[in-house]
Enzyme design. Structure first.
Site, PDB file in Angstrom:
ATOM      1  N   HIS A   6      40.777  58.120  23.043  1.00  0.00           N
ATOM      2  CA  HIS A   6      40.169  59.093  22.048  1.00  0.00           C
ATOM      3  C   HIS A   6      39.024  59.769  22.431  1.00  0.00           C
ATOM      4  CE1 HIS A   6      37.518  55.433  23.756  1.00  0.00           C
ATOM      5  NE2 HIS A   6      38.274  54.924  23.768  1.00  0.00           N
ATOM      6  N   GLU A  79      43.442  48.260  21.110  1.00  0.00           N
ATOM      7  CA  GLU A  79      42.600  48.417  22.606  1.00  0.00           C
ATOM      8  C   GLU A  79      43.486  46.737  23.092  1.00  0.00           C
ATOM      9  OE1 GLU A  79      42.260  49.181  25.727  1.00  0.00           O
ATOM     10  OE2 GLU A  79      40.103  49.333  24.976  1.00  0.00           O
TER      11      GLU A  79
END
Length: 195
Positions: A6, A79
């Site tokens: 990201h 994550e």
């Protein structure tokens, strides 16, 4: 498979954001995502996947738009669950023996109340291999997180998880994998197309 970290977010380098919700892209991150989307606009993509974290989804949305694709949220790209460390400042973690162990021995260490690196890598690899099967012969983008990409790369290269910090995965970078029934290989690592 284009594994994409990201773009930069507002807590980058200051806090261990982990799985916290609503961690927005920074101004720099918005620019990185737009440039990355433009540069990947000519790559024929069959699908765009993202971790459920906002910073990954917004990066993926920009990449998907020129292709007329919708972002598919893939929980296995999430994550690492950092447990009690989530949201802590890196300055607070420095000197903590458990944090030191995590950064020196990812193969055996575990964040307090969180998941091990091996668990995170296993779920991410399973997701990537499912994507590869579903979209065989095509390219897909998978927007995820730094250590997830490091772990997946280590998996396909056969590297011990203890060595993850020996290479970088920068915000908005692209790591290209070729994945098939025979396994996987790393084609490129940490391409910073936006610079």
């Amino acid at each position: 498979i284009l594994l994409i970290r990201h773009a930069a977010h507002v807590e980058l380098g200051r806090l261990l954001s982990g799985r916290r919700r609503d961690v927005a892209l920074s101004r720099e991150g918005l620019e990185q995502a737009a440039i990355l989307a433009d540069l990947l606009g000519t790559v024929p993509l069959a699908a765009v996947y993202a971790s459920p974290r906002e910073r990954a989804w917004y990066t993926a949305r920009d990449i998907a738009e020129p292709h007329g694709l919708k972002v598919a949220v893939e929980d296995r790209l999430d994550e690492i669950d950092f447990g009690a460390w989530e949201g802590m400042r890196f300055a607070e973690l420095e000197g903590d023996p458990l944090w030191t162990a995590w950064n020196q021995a990812r193969g055996t260490a575990r964040p307090p109340g969180g998941e091990s690196m091996a668990e995170a890598v296993a779920r991410a690899v399973a997701g990537i291999e499912d994507m590869a099967r579903e979209h065989a012969g095509t390219s897909v983008a998978a927007v995820t997180h730094c250590d997830i990409i490091r772990g997946v790369v280590a998996h396909y290269l056969g590297l011990p998880l203890d060595n993850l910090l020996r290479f970088d995965v920068d915000p908005a970078s692209v790591t290209r994998l070729e994945v098939g029934p025979w396994g996987g290989r790393v084609k490129t690592l940490n391409e910073r197309l936006y610079q």
